[in-house]
Design a protein around this motif. Structure first.
Motif, PDB file in Angstrom:
ATOM      1  N   SER B  20       0.793  -1.265  -0.012  1.00  0.00           N
ATOM      2  CA  SER B  20       0.122  -0.034   0.076  1.00  0.00           C
ATOM      3  C   SER B  20       0.885   1.278   0.082  1.00  0.00           C
ATOM      4  N   ARG B  23       1.880   1.992  -3.548  1.00  0.00           N
ATOM      5  CA  ARG B  23       0.921   2.583  -4.306  1.00  0.00           C
ATOM      6  C   ARG B  23       0.917   4.212  -3.922  1.00  0.00           C
ATOM      7  N   MET B  48      -1.498  -5.375  -2.863  1.00  0.00           N
ATOM      8  CA  MET B  48      -2.024  -4.130  -2.575  1.00  0.00           C
ATOM      9  C   MET B  48      -1.236  -2.847  -3.260  1.00  0.00           C
ATOM     10  N   SER B  49       0.019  -3.344  -3.828  1.00  0.00           N
ATOM     11  CA  SER B  49       0.733  -2.071  -4.447  1.00  0.00           C
ATOM     12  C   SER B  49      -0.079  -1.894  -5.881  1.00  0.00           C
ATOM     13  N   SER B  50      -0.736  -2.829  -6.350  1.00  0.00           N
ATOM     14  CA  SER B  50      -1.599  -2.429  -7.611  1.00  0.00           C
ATOM     15  C   SER B  50      -0.516  -2.131  -8.752  1.00  0.00           C
ATOM     16  N   HIS B  51      -0.948  -1.024  -9.225  1.00  0.00           N
ATOM     17  CA  HIS B  51       0.087  -0.711 -10.375  1.00  0.00           C
ATOM     18  C   HIS B  51       1.308  -0.123 -10.101  1.00  0.00           C
ATOM     19  N   ALA B  52       1.606  -0.264  -8.888  1.00  0.00           N
ATOM     20  CA  ALA B  52       2.994   0.330  -8.240  1.00  0.00           C
ATOM     21  C   ALA B  52       3.948  -0.833  -7.867  1.00  0.00           C
TER      22      ALA B  52
END
Lengths: 231, 231
Positions: B20, B23, B48-52
């Protein structure tokens, strides 16, 4: 006194996010959480809310956004999309959290801050219900924030904002004002294809002006007088 | 140019939080993440980082905080505890994110912002390494924020901060300055039981002053001259 501000989550999809939102709210001293058709809230929501599970348990659950904001004088929609290319009247102008804070300073009234679905945000009908649009300034590379991060940032900015002296207009009176305007547009044969956009523009103008009680009365007085003279 | 700022997480316990944080960093245009003895980073961190996730994969992992901040001219520790009652020199004064932003405006240099463990924060030795302490203003009812929320709020405040004209002193020169001061304290037979607190106080004073290169040189010149005259 802390500003009377409630957080409305519109159809949140992930219970962990709802729990995290509750925690962020309690961190910044906000307690009024409204959930419109939320996902199921079970163990994970409670775990993420940590010591804010009381807030989660006391959240109001409703089935329509209109119900959630019925008593709100100012409805602020938080949008991650700058939307400069489309839906001009719907999303523009968008204010930063700091600008919204400044607009609200010195007033007293019920404010609702809305956050949309994690994947789709708001639909057009929901955006129409907003008086102001707020966008958190983010990087163009990756502008989509986690829902609870967005709530934390907004409440960080809004916290410490105290109630002012000037009473915001009641939600009911503001709705009457808009109805009144709509009637006048009918009375003057305003072009049908422009009506919706114009009404929305008026909503945005009055929304970001944060109309006071006496201002709404004066505006309605003008509308009445116009109607009288037209007939 | 965006301020050269890195985020250092000290022994984070939960991989979801680390994801997170990545992100939130990418959302606000920060890319330099350093992890000191982190927990294992697996599926949940990545989710949780998604696109990061790129940022997470490129994070620097080190085994000591000293390594993490070796090249940092200013080290800012983020503490959730106001600590007015204890550890006075360690935690006080604490600045808000906005105040820190103002201190850093106009300068150019390497800045590290540190976040401690989810449960215990920083230990005393880690706090000693900080030049400034930053605290997010929260409710007394429930002041403990989620780690990634705290990062999001801090970076929201720091984003858009551009590099100024004035070069911050090198981390190496600042360390020499402190060594020099410590020597002077020895030279003047400064009471042994006060030394540590006084050194820490000097670190806090120079830390929040965000010393420039030429200022450090001047101060070291004064120290040299004092030492010369003492001998």
């Amino acid at each position: 006194m802390q500003m009377n501000l409630k957080i409305v989550l519109v159809e949140p999809l992930y219970q962990g996010n709802v729990g995290s939102v509750a925690r962020a709210m309690k961190n910044f001293g906000f307690f009024d959480l409204v959930l419109v058709n939320p996902c199921r809230l079970e163990v994970e929501a409670r775990a993420m809310s940590s010591h804010a599970w009381d807030l989660l348990e006391n959240a109001t659950v409703v089935s329509s956004l209109s119900d959630a904001i019925a008593d709100s004088s100012i409805v602020i929609g938080t949008s991650g999309v700058s939307g400069s290319k489309f839906d001009e009247h719907l999303r523009v102008p968008a204010f930063s959290p700091r600008e919204v804070k400044e607009s609200l300073s010195g007033i007293d009234g019920n404010v609702a801050v809305l956050f949309g679905r994690e994947d789709q945000g708001f639909n057009r009908e929901e955006l129409r219900l907003c008086d102001m649009i707020m966008t958190i300034p983010t990087s163009e590379v990756y502008p989509i924030m986690n829902l609870s991060h967005a709530v934390a940032v907004v409440l960080y900015e809004m916290s410490g904002m105290t109630t002012g002296e000037l009473p915001l207009a009641d939600a009911f009176d503001v709705r009457l004002l808009h109805t009144h305007f709509a009637e006048v547009l009918d009375d003057i044969n305003y072009p049908e294809h422009k009506k919706e956009k114009t009404k929305l523009m008026l909503k945005r103008i009055f929304g970001r002006a944060c109309l006071l009680e006496r201002e709404v009365q004066t505006l309605r007085g003008i509308m009445r007088r116009i109607q009288k003279n037209l007939r």
